[in-house]
Motif scaffolding. Structure first.
Motif, PDB file in Angstrom:
ATOM      1  N   VAL A  13       0.828  -1.203   0.000  1.00  0.00           N
ATOM      2  CA  VAL A  13       0.000   0.000   0.000  1.00  0.00           C
ATOM      3  C   VAL A  13       0.866   1.258   0.000  1.00  0.00           C
ATOM      4  CG1 VAL A  13      -1.584   1.347   1.449  1.00  0.00           C
ATOM      5  CG2 VAL A  13      -2.074  -1.033   0.950  1.00  0.00           C
ATOM      6  N   GLY A  14       1.951   1.253   0.767  1.00  0.00           N
ATOM      7  CA  GLY A  14       2.839   2.411   0.801  1.00  0.00           C
ATOM      8  C   GLY A  14       3.428   2.723  -0.561  1.00  0.00           C
ATOM      9  N   LEU A  15       3.884   1.685  -1.243  1.00  0.00           N
ATOM     10  CA  LEU A  15       4.439   1.890  -2.586  1.00  0.00           C
ATOM     11  C   LEU A  15       3.379   2.434  -3.537  1.00  0.00           C
ATOM     12  CD1 LEU A  15       6.645  -1.309  -2.917  1.00  0.00           C
ATOM     13  CD2 LEU A  15       7.445   1.054  -2.718  1.00  0.00           C
ATOM     14  N   LEU A  16       2.184   1.882  -3.450  1.00  0.00           N
ATOM     15  CA  LEU A  16       1.105   2.367  -4.314  1.00  0.00           C
ATOM     16  C   LEU A  16       0.680   3.786  -3.938  1.00  0.00           C
ATOM     17  CD1 LEU A  16      -1.041  -0.864  -4.539  1.00  0.00           C
ATOM     18  CD2 LEU A  16       0.205   0.217  -6.413  1.00  0.00           C
ATOM     19  N   TYR A  17       0.682   4.089  -2.670  1.00  0.00           N
ATOM     20  CA  TYR A  17       0.291   5.423  -2.223  1.00  0.00           C
ATOM     21  C   TYR A  17       1.273   6.480  -2.730  1.00  0.00           C
ATOM     22  CZ  TYR A  17      -1.114   9.250   0.811  1.00  0.00           C
ATOM     23  OH  TYR A  17      -1.542  10.462   1.280  1.00  0.00           O
ATOM     24  N   TRP A  18       2.559   6.208  -2.552  1.00  0.00           N
ATOM     25  CA  TRP A  18       3.556   7.212  -2.925  1.00  0.00           C
ATOM     26  C   TRP A  18       3.852   7.252  -4.420  1.00  0.00           C
ATOM     27  CZ3 TRP A  18       5.300   4.910   1.997  1.00  0.00           C
ATOM     28  CH2 TRP A  18       5.020   5.752   3.065  1.00  0.00           C
ATOM     29  N   PHE A  19       3.715   6.099  -5.083  1.00  0.00           N
ATOM     30  CA  PHE A  19       4.041   6.055  -6.507  1.00  0.00           C
ATOM     31  C   PHE A  19       2.829   5.678  -7.352  1.00  0.00           C
ATOM     32  CE2 PHE A  19       7.927   4.796  -4.171  1.00  0.00           C
ATOM     33  CZ  PHE A  19       8.706   5.902  -4.481  1.00  0.00           C
TER      34      PHE A  19
END
Length: 194
Positions: free
Chosen positions: A154-160
């Motif tokens: 989720v963090g990767l998708l949120y930021w990128f």
């Protein structure tokens, strides 16, 4: 065909009750269901970026609850339910040897296989119950493993997210093929090294 499937998944992810479906899939995947929650989680985060952290929490909580069901299946219903599930994944014959190793390395197996690999988490949860891994150790390891797993995605998708969405939509067949290859490669690697 892939485009229609992708569009259908994105429409499903944008629906108001999609979080319930995500929770159900995440719960079931930890104990018996073959499809990982990423199939819904990724498009849901891309479709509703503002809810990313809530979606990670839903996946984590429901996955850990499903892990408890998997542990129960392994501990109480091994012959009736767990053995056929393990046979489906090709692990029934090697289970005795696996149980000895598992008891020595159980915490690390739950943490690594449950959080960092495409290895089916249901096999880990059932094996934990079948080998009588300490339930408190299992629960704490499962919480850490699944939280890391879902919050990193989720963090990767949120930021990128926006560039990732563009990349996926432009190269859908390539992304699907790579994801399928990674999943199959994970099964092959586990089969060769475990």
């Amino acid at each position: 065909m892939l485009r229609r499937l992708y569009d259908w998944t994105m429409r499903l992810a944008a629906r108001p009750r999609a979080a319930y479906a995500l929770g159900a899939v995440s719960f079931a995947e930890s104990s018996f269901f073959p499809i990982p929650p990423d199939a819904l989680l990724i498009p849901m985060v891309i479709a509703k970026r503002s809810q990313a952290w809530l979606l990670a929490l839903i996946c984590t909580v429901t996955s850990v609850l499903g892990a408890l069901l998997g542990y129960f299946i392994g501990a109480v219903l091994f012959e009736e339910i767990a053995r056929p599930i393990l046979a489906f994944y090709g692990y029934a014959d090697e289970f005795s040897d696996f149980a000895v190793t598992y008891n020595e390395w159980g915490v690390w197996i739950v943490l690594i296989a449950g959080g960092l690999t495409p290895f089916p988490f249901k096999v880990v949860t059932i094996a934990s119950g079948a080998t009588a891994l300490n339930p408190v150790v299992f629960l704490l390891s499962a919480i850490v493993a699944r939280a890391v797993r879902f919050y990193v995605v989720v963090g990767l998708l949120y930021w990128f997210g926006p560039p990732i969405r563009d990349f996926i939509e432009k190269r859908l067949a390539v992304v699907f093929s790579l994801a399928l290859a990674a999943l199959v490669g994970g099964f092959v690697a586990v089969r060769l090294f475990v």
